[in-house]
Motif scaffolding. Structure first.
Motif, PDB file in Angstrom:
ATOM      1  N   LYS A  73       0.841  -1.246  -0.021  1.00 50.51           N
ATOM      2  CA  LYS A  73       0.078  -0.147   0.228  1.00 50.51           C
ATOM      3  C   LYS A  73       0.965   1.216   0.041  1.00 50.51           C
ATOM      4  O   LYS A  73       1.766   1.304   0.781  1.00 50.51           O
ATOM      5  N   PRO A  74       0.442   2.146  -0.945  1.00 50.01           N
ATOM      6  CA  PRO A  74       1.334   3.436  -0.742  1.00 50.01           C
ATOM      7  C   PRO A  74       1.283   4.336   0.420  1.00 50.01           C
ATOM      8  O   PRO A  74       0.091   4.478   1.332  1.00 50.01           O
ATOM      9  N   ILE A  75       2.033   5.215   0.754  1.00 46.98           N
ATOM     10  CA  ILE A  75       2.049   5.948   2.067  1.00 46.98           C
ATOM     11  C   ILE A  75       2.810   7.297   1.688  1.00 46.98           C
ATOM     12  O   ILE A  75       3.784   7.044   0.792  1.00 46.98           O
ATOM     13  N   ALA A 110       9.292   1.761  -5.021  1.00 47.50           N
ATOM     14  CA  ALA A 110      10.046   3.194  -5.075  1.00 47.50           C
ATOM     15  C   ALA A 110       9.907   4.131  -3.852  1.00 47.50           C
ATOM     16  O   ALA A 110       8.861   4.184  -3.435  1.00 47.50           O
ATOM     17  N   TRP A 111      10.887   4.917  -3.644  1.00 45.20           N
ATOM     18  CA  TRP A 111      10.944   5.841  -3.033  1.00 45.20           C
ATOM     19  C   TRP A 111      10.952   7.230  -3.689  1.00 45.20           C
ATOM     20  O   TRP A 111      12.019   7.156  -4.824  1.00 45.20           O
ATOM     21  N   ASN A 112      10.252   8.337  -3.583  1.00 44.10           N
ATOM     22  CA  ASN A 112      10.495   9.472  -4.329  1.00 44.10           C
ATOM     23  C   ASN A 112      10.270  10.588  -3.236  1.00 44.10           C
ATOM     24  O   ASN A 112       9.223  10.927  -2.814  1.00 44.10           O
ATOM     25  N   ILE A 144       7.180   9.912  -0.961  1.00 41.39           N
ATOM     26  CA  ILE A 144       5.946   8.885  -1.233  1.00 41.39           C
ATOM     27  C   ILE A 144       6.734   7.476  -1.482  1.00 41.39           C
ATOM     28  O   ILE A 144       7.724   7.457  -2.170  1.00 41.39           O
ATOM     29  N   PHE A 145       6.222   6.667  -1.182  1.00 39.82           N
ATOM     30  CA  PHE A 145       6.527   5.225  -1.157  1.00 39.82           C
ATOM     31  C   PHE A 145       5.422   4.637  -2.117  1.00 39.82           C
ATOM     32  O   PHE A 145       4.178   4.649  -2.122  1.00 39.82           O
ATOM     33  N   VAL A 146       5.910   4.314  -3.369  1.00 39.93           N
ATOM     34  CA  VAL A 146       5.077   3.794  -4.568  1.00 39.93           C
ATOM     35  C   VAL A 146       5.215   2.314  -4.438  1.00 39.93           C
ATOM     36  O   VAL A 146       6.492   1.926  -4.741  1.00 39.93           O
ATOM     37  N   THR A 196      14.844   9.664  -6.618  1.00 39.21           N
ATOM     38  CA  THR A 196      13.967   8.468  -6.647  1.00 39.21           C
ATOM     39  C   THR A 196      14.916   7.302  -6.552  1.00 39.21           C
ATOM     40  O   THR A 196      16.024   7.319  -7.197  1.00 39.21           O
ATOM     41  N   HIS A 197      14.381   6.144  -5.848  1.00 39.17           N
ATOM     42  CA  HIS A 197      15.166   5.195  -5.774  1.00 39.17           C
ATOM     43  C   HIS A 197      14.245   3.913  -5.746  1.00 39.17           C
ATOM     44  O   HIS A 197      13.567   3.698  -5.016  1.00 39.17           O
ATOM     45  N   ASN A 198      14.517   2.977  -6.830  1.00 34.89           N
ATOM     46  CA  ASN A 198      13.695   1.834  -6.898  1.00 34.89           C
ATOM     47  C   ASN A 198      14.441   0.646  -6.226  1.00 34.89           C
ATOM     48  O   ASN A 198      15.689   0.492  -6.094  1.00 34.89           O
ATOM     49  N   PHE A 199      13.424  -0.235  -5.648  1.00 41.54           N
ATOM     50  CA  PHE A 199      14.229  -1.715  -4.835  1.00 41.54           C
ATOM     51  C   PHE A 199      13.543  -2.724  -4.802  1.00 41.54           C
ATOM     52  O   PHE A 199      12.294  -2.392  -5.172  1.00 41.54           O
ATOM     53  N   VAL A 200      14.124  -3.869  -4.603  1.00 44.82           N
ATOM     54  CA  VAL A 200      13.341  -4.781  -4.386  1.00 44.82           C
ATOM     55  C   VAL A 200      13.925  -5.352  -2.807  1.00 44.82           C
ATOM     56  O   VAL A 200      14.940  -5.707  -2.556  1.00 44.82           O
TER      57      VAL A 200
END
Length: 229
Positions: free
Chosen positions: A31-33, A119-121, A186-188, A206-210
């Motif tokens: 869920k986004p936050i 992702a974080w933005n 924002i957390f996507v 922005t930073h994408n991650f698994v």
């Protein structure tokens, strides 16, 4: 951007959230936050304006769509540009994190981040309007290929708001919306459709991650799909 396109803000906002609470309440259920006050002490909030960036890396060449230009030249260009696409760092950047800089009106049309990444933005300067749909809801006016590898969105961001935004207000599964301002993150979650537009000249990281959580989420999703077949 019309006022009525910005007034709805229904994302969950938290300040001072604990890591365990974030993982159990948002990352694990996907869920986004929007997190407030996460980097109030970052020097970037005070220092990162165009004058500082030009001083530090004004002669470096950056990717601006298909072209290459220095940051100094980009700001001259962006002051007059009407395009929606922001620019990202060039070939030497890692493929999972980057700085995004763009003038008001620039942005990114609906897409899902690649490779099942979350992702974080974090907005350092300016503000961004975010519009998110959960993985099982394809935004109106968006046409993904059967395998999801290609996405067609035949209208610009502004045209999308003009033609489709109003209809989403009556949907059972309503989109999540917010304006993310400087100092907010924002957390996507992985798999979520999202559209972003800069409301003013903006700088963001922005930073994408698994992580262990969304890699498990991906495995379960694939397992359910294999069983159903």
């Amino acid at each position: 951007m019309k006022h009525e396109w910005l007034e709805r803000d229904n994302i969950v906002r938290r300040k001072g959230i604990y890591v365990d609470e974030f993982v159990s309440g948002f990352e694990t259920p996907n869920k986004p936050i929007l997190l407030e006050g996460c980097f109030d002490k970052w020097l970037a909030l005070k220092k990162w304006d165009r004058d500082y960036l030009v001083e530090v890396c004004g002669d470096n060449r950056f990717a601006v769509g298909p072209a290459q230009m220095t940051l100094t030249d980009y700001f001259v260009y962006s002051d007059q540009a009407q395009e929606e696409r922001p620019f990202v760092l060039g070939d030497e950047r890692p493929d999972y994190r980057w700085i995004i800089i763009g003038p008001a009106g620039s942005g990114s049309s609906f897409h899902i981040d690649p490779n099942s990444t979350s992702a974080w933005n974090a907005v350092v300067k300016g503000s961004k309007k975010w519009f998110l749909f959960p993985p099982d809801v394809v935004p109106p006016g968006v046409y993904p290929s059967s395998d999801g590898a290609e996405v067609a969105c035949p209208v610009s961001i502004t045209e999308w708001f003009m033609n489709f935004y109003e209809s989403t207000k009556t949907w059972k599964k309503k989109p999540v919306e917010c304006v993310c301002k400087a100092g907010e993150v924002i957390f996507v979650p992985n798999g979520w459709w999202h559209l972003v537009i800069n409301l003013e000249d903006s700088i963001a990281i922005t930073h994408n991650f698994v992580s262990r959580r969304n890699s498990c989420f991906l495995c379960k999703t694939k397992a359910r799909g294999a069983t159903s077949k």
